[in-house]
Enzyme design. Structure first.
Site, PDB file in Angstrom:
ATOM      1  N   LEU A  91      10.344 -21.004  -4.880  1.00 37.13           N
ATOM      2  CA  LEU A  91       9.695 -19.758  -4.055  1.00 37.13           C
ATOM      3  C   LEU A  91       8.160 -19.846  -4.770  1.00 37.13           C
ATOM      4  O   LEU A  91       7.990 -19.944  -5.986  1.00 37.13           O
ATOM      5  CB  LEU A  91      10.123 -18.207  -4.185  1.00 37.13           C
ATOM      6  CG  LEU A  91       9.374 -17.133  -3.696  1.00 37.13           C
ATOM      7  CD1 LEU A  91       9.014 -17.491  -2.254  1.00 37.13           C
ATOM      8  CD2 LEU A  91       9.958 -15.996  -4.025  1.00 37.13           C
ATOM      9  N   HIS A 150       2.164   3.485  -8.912  1.00 38.27           N
ATOM     10  CA  HIS A 150       1.885   2.053  -9.514  1.00 38.27           C
ATOM     11  C   HIS A 150       3.111   1.303 -10.229  1.00 38.27           C
ATOM     12  O   HIS A 150       3.688   0.438  -9.995  1.00 38.27           O
ATOM     13  CB  HIS A 150       0.598   2.066 -10.112  1.00 38.27           C
ATOM     14  CG  HIS A 150      -0.490   2.135  -9.321  1.00 38.27           C
ATOM     15  ND1 HIS A 150      -0.684   1.873  -7.886  1.00 38.27           N
ATOM     16  CD2 HIS A 150      -1.581   2.637  -9.721  1.00 38.27           C
ATOM     17  CE1 HIS A 150      -1.685   2.319  -7.511  1.00 38.27           C
ATOM     18  NE2 HIS A 150      -2.416   3.210  -8.539  1.00 38.27           N
ATOM     19  N   GLU A 187       1.416 -12.972  12.628  1.00 38.43           N
ATOM     20  CA  GLU A 187       2.180 -11.738  13.285  1.00 38.43           C
ATOM     21  C   GLU A 187       1.959 -10.656  12.231  1.00 38.43           C
ATOM     22  O   GLU A 187       2.247 -10.782  11.257  1.00 38.43           O
ATOM     23  CB  GLU A 187       3.421 -12.032  13.558  1.00 38.43           C
ATOM     24  CG  GLU A 187       3.800 -13.174  14.409  1.00 38.43           C
ATOM     25  CD  GLU A 187       3.135 -12.928  15.908  1.00 38.43           C
ATOM     26  OE1 GLU A 187       3.082 -11.893  16.293  1.00 38.43           O
ATOM     27  OE2 GLU A 187       2.885 -14.219  16.184  1.00 38.43           O
ATOM     28  N   SER A 218      -7.785  -5.641  -5.026  1.00 41.43           N
ATOM     29  CA  SER A 218      -8.818  -6.131  -3.889  1.00 41.43           C
ATOM     30  C   SER A 218      -9.869  -6.075  -4.807  1.00 41.43           C
ATOM     31  O   SER A 218     -10.383  -5.352  -5.956  1.00 41.43           O
ATOM     32  CB  SER A 218      -8.720  -5.259  -2.888  1.00 41.43           C
ATOM     33  OG  SER A 218      -9.643  -3.873  -2.989  1.00 41.43           O
ATOM     34  N   ASP A 242       0.906  -1.166   0.009  1.00 41.30           N
ATOM     35  CA  ASP A 242      -0.057   0.014   0.106  1.00 41.30           C
ATOM     36  C   ASP A 242       0.684   1.316   0.079  1.00 41.30           C
ATOM     37  O   ASP A 242       2.020   1.241   0.574  1.00 41.30           O
ATOM     38  CB  ASP A 242      -1.026  -0.124   1.208  1.00 41.30           C
ATOM     39  CG  ASP A 242      -1.801   0.956   1.128  1.00 41.30           C
ATOM     40  OD1 ASP A 242      -2.324   1.196  -0.117  1.00 41.30           O
ATOM     41  OD2 ASP A 242      -2.603   1.552   2.137  1.00 41.30           O
ATOM     42  N   GLY A 243       0.235   2.232  -0.542  1.00 42.42           N
ATOM     43  CA  GLY A 243       0.961   3.568  -0.553  1.00 42.42           C
ATOM     44  C   GLY A 243       1.578   3.993  -1.872  1.00 42.42           C
ATOM     45  O   GLY A 243       2.248   5.046  -1.876  1.00 42.42           O
TER      46      GLY A 243
END
Ligand code: IPE
Ligand code: IPE
Ligand code: MG
Length: 250
Positions: A135, A41, A211, A69, A24-25
């Site tokens: 990964l 972006h 966490e 989202s 975000d940001g």
């Protein structure tokens, strides 16, 4: 199937096995520089590349990035289409490198509203990296945590219609295999950049015992150093999963 933090106690290590990030940001990074949000972006894509590489080097096994989202359709039309274009261009440019690096790519979310060409690129990218396991990189696109739980429930009911007349038989372990990230363990660490402290409908089921780390850095400024700071903080957490400290010391 990956184990559940509410049914058994997962193993913890110094480096999170699964890291999930809300990137975000981007918009505020650009606005601060008097640039259009879209410039943020574009810079955000560079941060993705840095973080994917750093995670690979540090032994993270699963990296999940929230790219779009289910609520981001509410943004101005131009911004949504830029994000889609950027997604396509990045897939196109990066797929060979990811393939070589042994990255297995997964895209999760409701892909049905995406244009056919993008859907095809997604299928192709997933197929090309299906044999890799260095990964697991998951991109959440048109993803919503509530959508995920609902689609899982619908699939479960379609597969086992007899459960409708015996709802008590619907255990957590019945539903979990239908969640879109059933192939991955639950995230150990969640990072949100950009200063907001909320989940914004990300992996709401899977974050039950994760966490949570919030960074004031805007996503385009995030890199290996910032990632290491988050891992450092993660190492200081006592993951109790419902138990007491004394039990852990034993
Ligand atoms: C995150 O940055 C990228 C997406 C949601 C696609 P934002 O675009 O939300 O940036 P801010 O929060 O407006 O600064
Ligand atoms: C969350 O960021 C979604 C992504 C990073 C893709 P938003 O910027 O959309 O979240 P809110 O609206 O501030 O909660
Ligand atoms: Mg935002």
């Amino acid at each position: 199937m990956a184990s559940s933090s509410t049914l058994s106690i997962p193993e913890s290590s110094d480096i999170p096995q699964h890291l999930a990030i809300i990137m975000d940001g981007n918009g505020r990074w650009a606005t601060k520089r008097f640039l259009p949000r879209t410039a943020g972006h574009m810079r955000g894509v560079q941060a993705v590349r840095r973080v994917v590489e750093a995670c690979g080097e540090r032994g993270v096994e699963y990296l999940t990035l929230f790219a779009f989202s289910s609520e981001n359709w509410r943004r101005p039309k131009e911004e949504v289409s830029l994000l889609m274009r950027l997604f396509m261009q990045t897939l196109e440019k990066q797929i060979s490198k990811l393939e070589r690096q042994g990255v297995r790519l997964h895209i999760v979310g409701d892909l049905s509203p995406f244009e056919p060409r993008l859907q095809e690129m997604i299928r192709d990218a997933q197929a090309r990296t299906a044999g890799n396991n260095a990964l697991h990189l998951t991109i959440a696109a048109n993803y919503g945590g509530r959508w995920d739980i609902l689609q899982a429930l619908r699939k479960l009911m379609a597969a086992k219609p007899e459960l409708a007349s015996q709802p008590d038989a619907i255990a957590e372990s019945e539903l979990a295999p239908y969640l879109s990230m059933a192939y991955a363990p639950e995230p150990d660490l969640f990072i949100r950049t950009g200063g907001e402290q909320r989940i914004s409908n990300f992996l709401i089921w899977q974050l039950a015992y994760t966490e949570l780390y919030f960074s004031d850095d805007f996503w385009p400024d995030f890199g290996a150093k910032e990632l290491d700071a988050a891992f450092e903080w993660y190492r200081t957490r006592e993951r109790r999963f419902g138990r007491t400290s004394a039990q852990l010391a034993r």
